[in-house]
Design a protein around this motif. Structure first.
Motif, mmCIF file in Angstrom:
data_model
loop_
_atom_site.group_PDB
_atom_site.id
_atom_site.type_symbol
_atom_site.label_atom_id
_atom_site.label_comp_id
_atom_site.label_asym_id
_atom_site.label_seq_id
_atom_site.Cartn_x
_atom_site.Cartn_y
_atom_site.Cartn_z
ATOM 1 N N LEU A 288 -5.602 2.394 -11.077
ATOM 2 C CA LEU A 288 -5.461 3.676 -11.328
ATOM 3 C C LEU A 288 -4.540 4.318 -12.131
ATOM 4 C CD1 LEU A 288 -3.143 4.692 -7.702
ATOM 5 C CD2 LEU A 288 -5.411 5.112 -7.809
ATOM 6 N N ILE A 289 -5.462 5.720 -13.111
ATOM 7 C CA ILE A 289 -5.827 5.793 -14.516
ATOM 8 C C ILE A 289 -4.310 6.292 -14.288
ATOM 9 C CG2 ILE A 289 -6.362 7.783 -16.165
ATOM 10 C CD1 ILE A 289 -9.892 7.558 -14.094
ATOM 11 N N GLY A 290 -3.887 6.560 -15.280
ATOM 12 C CA GLY A 290 -2.634 7.329 -16.307
ATOM 13 C C GLY A 290 -1.632 6.484 -15.707
ATOM 14 N N GLN A 291 -1.613 5.762 -14.635
ATOM 15 C CA GLN A 291 -0.248 5.293 -13.571
ATOM 16 C C GLN A 291 -0.363 3.240 -13.650
ATOM 17 O OE1 GLN A 291 -0.273 6.404 -10.030
ATOM 18 N NE2 GLN A 291 -1.801 7.215 -9.702
ATOM 19 N N GLN A 292 1.006 3.581 -13.891
ATOM 20 C CA GLN A 292 1.392 1.167 -13.653
ATOM 21 C C GLN A 292 1.144 0.618 -12.040
ATOM 22 O OE1 GLN A 292 1.319 -0.573 -16.387
ATOM 23 N NE2 GLN A 292 2.085 -2.439 -15.923
ATOM 24 N N LYS A 293 -0.286 0.943 -11.795
ATOM 25 C CA LYS A 293 -0.169 0.777 -10.422
ATOM 26 C C LYS A 293 -1.356 0.401 -10.372
ATOM 27 C CE LYS A 293 1.495 3.171 -7.667
ATOM 28 N NZ LYS A 293 2.200 4.902 -6.718
ATOM 29 N N TRP A 294 -1.840 -0.788 -9.714
ATOM 30 C CA TRP A 294 -3.168 -1.770 -10.177
ATOM 31 C C TRP A 294 -3.561 -1.239 -8.316
ATOM 32 C CZ3 TRP A 294 0.133 -2.853 -13.330
ATOM 33 C CH2 TRP A 294 -0.936 -3.216 -14.231
ATOM 34 N N ILE A 295 -4.875 -1.421 -7.257
ATOM 35 C CA ILE A 295 -5.324 -0.968 -6.144
ATOM 36 C C ILE A 295 -6.110 -2.860 -6.186
ATOM 37 C CG2 ILE A 295 -6.318 -0.490 -4.270
ATOM 38 C CD1 ILE A 295 -5.679 1.966 -4.633
ATOM 39 N N LEU A 296 -5.436 -3.372 -4.365
ATOM 40 C CA LEU A 296 -6.345 -4.680 -4.362
ATOM 41 C C LEU A 296 -7.250 -4.327 -3.553
ATOM 42 C CD1 LEU A 296 -7.243 -8.021 -5.269
ATOM 43 C CD2 LEU A 296 -5.585 -8.209 -3.692
ATOM 44 N N MET A 297 -8.711 -4.336 -3.667
ATOM 45 C CA MET A 297 -9.412 -3.828 -2.334
ATOM 46 C C MET A 297 -10.001 -5.084 -1.911
ATOM 47 S SD MET A 297 -12.253 -1.387 -2.339
ATOM 48 C CE MET A 297 -13.261 -1.837 -4.205
ATOM 49 N N TYR A 301 -14.702 -8.745 6.458
ATOM 50 C CA TYR A 301 -16.100 -9.194 7.047
ATOM 51 C C TYR A 301 -16.199 -9.486 8.555
ATOM 52 C CZ TYR A 301 -14.889 -14.028 6.293
ATOM 53 O OH TYR A 301 -13.653 -15.075 6.066
ATOM 54 N N SER A 302 -15.351 -9.948 8.909
ATOM 55 C CA SER A 302 -14.607 -10.527 10.948
ATOM 56 C C SER A 302 -15.436 -9.113 11.219
ATOM 57 C CB SER A 302 -13.859 -11.404 10.890
ATOM 58 O OG SER A 302 -12.261 -10.744 9.903
ATOM 59 N N MET A 303 -14.878 -7.880 10.328
ATOM 60 C CA MET A 303 -14.618 -6.469 11.385
ATOM 61 C C MET A 303 -15.586 -5.983 11.625
ATOM 62 S SD MET A 303 -11.439 -3.256 10.086
ATOM 63 C CE MET A 303 -11.218 -2.664 10.924
ATOM 64 N N GLU A 304 -15.838 -5.047 12.447
ATOM 65 C CA GLU A 304 -16.987 -4.561 13.612
ATOM 66 C C GLU A 304 -15.984 -3.240 13.437
ATOM 67 O OE1 GLU A 304 -19.669 -4.605 12.984
ATOM 68 O OE2 GLU A 304 -19.734 -7.226 12.708
ATOM 69 N N PRO A 305 -16.898 -2.124 13.306
ATOM 70 C CA PRO A 305 -17.505 -1.414 12.208
ATOM 71 C C PRO A 305 -16.559 -2.494 10.613
ATOM 72 C CG PRO A 305 -16.863 0.338 12.382
ATOM 73 C CD PRO A 305 -16.391 -0.963 13.589
ATOM 74 N N HIS A 306 -17.598 -2.879 9.481
ATOM 75 C CA HIS A 306 -17.324 -3.983 8.582
ATOM 76 C C HIS A 306 -16.684 -2.209 7.120
ATOM 77 C CE1 HIS A 306 -19.909 -7.018 8.825
ATOM 78 N NE2 HIS A 306 -20.438 -5.989 8.868
ATOM 79 N N ASN A 307 -15.051 -3.080 7.632
ATOM 80 C CA ASN A 307 -14.243 -1.554 6.397
ATOM 81 C C ASN A 307 -13.825 -2.177 5.172
ATOM 82 O OD1 ASN A 307 -12.848 0.504 6.229
ATOM 83 N ND2 ASN A 307 -12.188 1.024 7.569
ATOM 84 N N PHE A 308 -13.059 -2.067 4.251
ATOM 85 C CA PHE A 308 -11.854 -2.438 2.769
ATOM 86 C C PHE A 308 -10.765 -2.598 3.869
ATOM 87 C CE2 PHE A 308 -15.344 -0.931 0.284
ATOM 88 C CZ PHE A 308 -16.386 -2.100 0.884
ATOM 89 N N TYR A 309 -9.976 -3.631 2.717
ATOM 90 C CA TYR A 309 -8.782 -3.845 3.066
ATOM 91 C C TYR A 309 -7.792 -3.190 1.770
ATOM 92 C CZ TYR A 309 -3.781 -4.915 3.518
ATOM 93 O OH TYR A 309 -2.558 -5.542 4.390
ATOM 94 N N PHE A 310 -6.640 -2.677 2.030
ATOM 95 C CA PHE A 310 -6.123 -2.112 0.407
ATOM 96 C C PHE A 310 -4.857 -3.018 0.559
ATOM 97 C CE2 PHE A 310 -9.439 0.802 1.440
ATOM 98 C CZ PHE A 310 -9.862 0.992 -0.106
ATOM 99 N N CYS A 311 -4.190 -3.038 -0.777
ATOM 100 C CA CYS A 311 -2.730 -3.223 -1.205
ATOM 101 C C CYS A 311 -2.768 -2.310 -2.682
ATOM 102 C CB CYS A 311 -2.820 -4.765 -1.228
ATOM 103 S SG CYS A 311 -2.912 -5.459 0.414
ATOM 104 N N GLU A 312 -1.543 -2.260 -2.491
ATOM 105 C CA GLU A 312 -1.106 -2.012 -3.738
ATOM 106 C C GLU A 312 0.307 -3.025 -4.678
ATOM 107 O OE1 GLU A 312 -1.840 2.937 -4.129
ATOM 108 O OE2 GLU A 312 0.391 1.738 -2.938
ATOM 109 N N THR A 313 0.061 -2.476 -5.948
ATOM 110 C CA THR A 313 1.143 -3.361 -6.469
ATOM 111 C C THR A 313 0.738 -2.992 -8.262
ATOM 112 O OG1 THR A 313 1.522 -5.855 -7.841
ATOM 113 C CG2 THR A 313 -0.460 -4.929 -8.170
#
Length: 362
Positions: A288-297, A301-313
């Protein structure tokens, strides 16, 4: 005399343009103001693109229709697994798997796979599609056929006979990173015949049109006492943070995190928990711009409909689950798209994003 002066002026202009092109640098994070995401969809096997100003609310360009259709750019008439990266000279590079997993269904071939599935397994393909642009609008394209390489692979068949590159079973999910000496390194999943998937790397030319080295093994799954790889590893992502290279990948559907002080390894696995028992693939870490934070996306693939899952660190050791796109308690939202797969994100400058939005509004 006038002709000589004009020719001299033209030569000077060309020289100036060349110098400016060579002197372009990768902008720093303080120059960034937004984000661009690339992804593909099973429905069309084309390249899709979305944007966000804050990293949380995302809008697809072109009303979620492909910005580039797979049947015009790929040998298999379809692309998957796009990754976007800003090269050392400031240009944007996109790399994609040249593969159509529903080619028979969609009438682009008469067989389920390009080659015999019994010999080369699921989703077999031969190469990658490479794109390069300075404005995210006009692109140069290269089709990279890895099966034509003549260098040794280090792979053997069941009888111990050396396997050439023509016997590769897949070339999937390419991603790029800048080396410490300013080169482009691309890493991607490979498999030979029906063997185990693992990760290889190669160095690329500055214009992102050809390889400048032979592919080498970067990371594999665990090995048995005889040195045989026992588990598939796919979808590598590498980020340099405070002198440590963080490699995320997928091992039989489960995320893995490994670290190294060297880009080419060796990498050591470290404890990692994304907070859910479901299987995911295509991990991609972005800041993330200007922050000491990252997102893991990651791609569910086993989900219907397909979707993204997110974590922050904030420390690359502890990861806080924040959910799937559009869940009630998840801050990440989509305004006009769905069923996206295998995404990647790059930071962009304000003028770059405004130009892109204006172009697609037309």
């Amino acid at each position: 005399m006038k002709r000589i002066i004009i020719l001299a002026m033209l030569a000077a202009l060309i020289l100036t343009d060349n110098v400016q092109a060579k002197s372009k640098k990768q902008p720093s994070e303080k120059d960034m103001a937004g984000y661009v995401m690339v992804y593909h969809k099973d429905a069309d096997h084309g390249l899709h693109m979305a944007y966000s100003w804050d990293g949380y609310t995302w809008t697809a360009f072109n009303d979620d229709k492909p910005i580039m259709v797979g049947d015009t750019i790929a040998m298999q008439k379809g692309i998957r697994d796009p990754y976007i990266f800003r090269a050392p000279d400031g240009a944007f590079c996109v790399a994609m798997t040249d593969l159509h997993v529903f080619g028979k269904r969609d009438g682009v071939r008469t067989t389920e796979w390009e080659r015999d599935g019994k010999k080369y397994d699921w989703g077999n393909n031969r190469g990658l599609v490479l794109l390069r642009s300075h404005d995210l609008i006009h692109w140069q394209r290269t089709n990279l056929d890895l099966s034509s390489l003549t260098c040794p692979t280090g792979e053997v068949d069941a009888e111990g006979n050396p396997l050439p590159w023509s016997e590769m079973g897949c070339a999937w999910a390419p991603e790029m990173i800048t080396t410490e000496d300013g080169r482009i390194m691309m890493h991607f999943t490979t498999r030979f015949q029906r063997g185990r998937n693992h990760i290889r790397y190669v160095y690329m030319s500055d214009d992102f049109t050809h390889m400048t080295s032979n592919p080498q093994v970067l990371f594999t799954g665990p090995k048995d006492t005889e040195g045989h790889i026992t588990k598939h590893v796919i979808d590598s992502d590498i980020t340099l943070i405070d002198g440590i290279y963080h490699l995320f990948c997928t091992e039989h559907g489960h995320p893995r995190h490994a670290v190294s002080h060297s880009l080419t390894g060796p990498y050591t696995l470290v404890p990692f928990d994304d907070g859910v028992p479901q299987v995911h693939e295509a991990p991609m870490l972005w800041k993330l711009i200007g922050q000491q934070k990252w997102i893991l996306m990651q791609d569910r693939y086993s989900m219907e409909p397909h979707n993204f899952y997110f974590c922050e660190t904030t420390d690359l050791q502890n990861f806080t689950p924040i959910g799937y796109f559009d869940e009630p308690n998840c801050p990440l939202k989509r305004t006009n798209f769905s069923e996206q797969k295998h995404g990647a994100v790059v930071q962009v400058m304000k003028k770059e994003l405004k130009r892109l939005i204006k172009y697609w509004q037309k």
